[in-house]
Design an enzyme around this catalytic site. Structure first.
Site, PDB file in Angstrom:
ATOM      1  CE  LYS A  15      -3.976   1.006   2.200  1.00 49.41           C
ATOM      2  NZ  LYS A  15      -2.801  -0.338   2.890  1.00 49.41           N
ATOM      3  NE  ARG A  90       1.559   4.906   2.522  1.00 49.82           N
ATOM      4  CZ  ARG A  90       0.937   3.654   0.516  1.00 49.82           C
ATOM      5  NH1 ARG A  90       0.256   4.486   0.298  1.00 49.82           N
ATOM      6  NH2 ARG A  90       1.549   2.640   1.404  1.00 49.82           N
ATOM      7  NE  ARG A 129       0.961  -6.796  -0.867  1.00 56.36           N
ATOM      8  CZ  ARG A 129       0.664  -6.396  -0.764  1.00 56.36           C
ATOM      9  NH1 ARG A 129      -0.554  -6.285   0.325  1.00 56.36           N
ATOM     10  NH2 ARG A 129       1.404  -4.720   0.120  1.00 56.36           N
ATOM     11  NE  ARG A 163       3.497  -3.678  -3.385  1.00 54.76           N
ATOM     12  CZ  ARG A 163       2.768  -2.828  -2.659  1.00 54.76           C
ATOM     13  NH1 ARG A 163       1.208  -3.134  -2.608  1.00 54.76           N
ATOM     14  NH2 ARG A 163       3.544  -2.432  -2.113  1.00 54.76           N
ATOM     15  NE  ARG A 174       5.077  -1.516   1.942  1.00 58.46           N
ATOM     16  CZ  ARG A 174       4.090  -2.631   1.342  1.00 58.46           C
ATOM     17  NH1 ARG A 174       5.346  -3.654   1.235  1.00 58.46           N
ATOM     18  NH2 ARG A 174       3.414  -2.765   0.922  1.00 58.46           N
TER      19      ARG A 174
HETATM   20  P1  AMP Z   1       1.508   0.601  -2.204  1.00 55.29           P
HETATM   21  O1  AMP Z   1       1.255  -0.188  -3.419  1.00 55.29           O
HETATM   22  O2  AMP Z   1      -0.254   1.623  -0.905  1.00 55.29           O
HETATM   23  O3  AMP Z   1       1.558  -0.434  -0.621  1.00 55.29           O
HETATM   24  O4  AMP Z   1       2.547   1.398  -1.545  1.00 55.29           O
HETATM   25  C1  AMP Z   1       3.828   1.049  -1.930  1.00 55.29           C
HETATM   26  C2  AMP Z   1       4.842   2.692  -1.566  1.00 55.29           C
HETATM   27  O5  AMP Z   1       4.693   3.154  -2.417  1.00 55.29           O
HETATM   28  C3  AMP Z   1       4.674   2.534  -0.578  1.00 55.29           C
HETATM   29  O6  AMP Z   1       5.170   2.195   0.506  1.00 55.29           O
HETATM   30  C4  AMP Z   1       5.197   4.198  -0.867  1.00 55.29           C
HETATM   31  O7  AMP Z   1       6.940   3.846  -0.977  1.00 55.29           O
HETATM   32  C5  AMP Z   1       4.736   4.470  -1.805  1.00 55.29           C
HETATM   33  N1  AMP Z   1       3.390   5.396  -1.490  1.00 55.29           N
HETATM   34  C6  AMP Z   1       2.123   5.032  -1.924  1.00 55.29           C
HETATM   35  N2  AMP Z   1       1.289   5.781  -1.917  1.00 55.29           N
HETATM   36  C7  AMP Z   1       2.289   6.546  -0.962  1.00 55.29           C
HETATM   37  C8  AMP Z   1       1.692   7.838  -0.419  1.00 55.29           C
HETATM   38  N3  AMP Z   1       0.210   8.044  -0.841  1.00 55.29           N
HETATM   39  N4  AMP Z   1       2.298   8.942  -0.097  1.00 55.29           N
HETATM   40  C9  AMP Z   1       3.649   8.352  -0.352  1.00 55.29           C
HETATM   41  N5  AMP Z   1       4.330   7.553  -0.562  1.00 55.29           N
HETATM   42  C10 AMP Z   1       3.854   6.416  -1.093  1.00 55.29           C
END
Ligand code: AMP
Length: 220
Positions: A15, A90, A129, A163, A174
């Site tokens: 994404k 989400r 990554r 990360r 996740r």
């Molecule tokens: P990402 O960078 O999109 O993989 O998000 C990393 C982490 O941030 C996720 O595993 C969640 O803990 C949190 N997170 C990101 N976007 C959301 C969202 N829309 N709703 C809830 N938690 C989020």
């Protein structure tokens, strides 16, 4: 109306990578709630501190925190050409809140594109990554090394970062959260007639092209 695109898919589906390419190809702006939450955590705001522990456990941050952070970002004046939502919505609650937010502005979701991938491959993708600390360009130990080891192809920076939640154990949590709370949104957007599905297991460049064709088709 400026397009509002949603990229759906589990962690590692691409994404973020594809959103950055859509920015380059179409002048859209990527809105990543993960990036916004990581910035808040780094800045040490109250919401950021709460979010950090949840993120490191591979769980979803509460809708209240995510929506507050997103609304703030959506109020900025740089989104006129359209947005790509990466990692949002989400949950069903977030999807409903987004519909309300857009309706208030006389807009709606233009397309939700589901990047379809194989879970097991995602563990390998996410565990390897890393990104350039300077410009955010993404790399991978096995699939996408910079041309010169340790030097960013894009900005020449030499500081790379990983990360905290990109490890095999957290990725599995996740993925579980994705299937339980986010995957049902595929049906939600299908019901609204705005869903496109894309096989995202192939090379990054092929997916960029296929995604570009979808976006060009809905943005005119
Ligand atoms: P990402 O960078 O999109 O993989 O998000 C990393 C982490 O941030 C996720 O595993 C969640 O803990 C949190 N997170 C990101 N976007 C959301 C969202 N829309 N709703 C809830 N938690 C989020």
């Amino acid at each position: 109306m400026a397009p509002v695109l949603i990229l759906l898919g589990p962690p590692g589906a691409g994404k973020g990578t594809q959103a950055r390419m859509l920015e380059e190809d179409f002048g859209l702006v990527q809105l990543s709630t993960g990036d916004l939450l990581r910035a808040a955590a780094e800045a040490g705001t109250g919401a950021g501190r709460k979010a950090r522990a949840v993120m490191e456990a591979g769980q979803l941050v509460s809708d209240d925190i995510v929506l507050a952070i997103l609304k703030d970002r959506m109020a900025a004046p740089d989104l006129a050409k359209g947005i790509i939502l990466d990692g949002f919505p989400r949950t069903a609650g977030q999807a409903g809140a987004l519909d309300g937010l857009l309706a208030d502005a006389g807009q709606r979701v233009t397309a939700a594109i589901s990047l379809e991938v194989d879970d097991e491959a995602m563990v390998a993708r996410v565990s390897g990554r890393y990104t350039c600390a300077g410009c955010g360009e993404g790399y991978h130990e096995s699939f996408k090394q910079p041309a010169t080891a340790g030097v960013c192809d894009k900005c020449g920076g030499t500081a790379m970062k990983r990360r905290a939640d990109d490890n095999a154990e957290t990725v599995r949590d996740r993925l579980t959260a994705y299937h339980a709370q986010t995957a049902p949104l595929i049906t939600y957007y299908d019901g609204k007639g705005v869903l496109a599905r894309l096989d995202a297991m192939g090379p990054i460049a092929d997916i960029r092209q296929a995604l570009g064709a979808i976006v060009a088709g809905v943005s005119v």
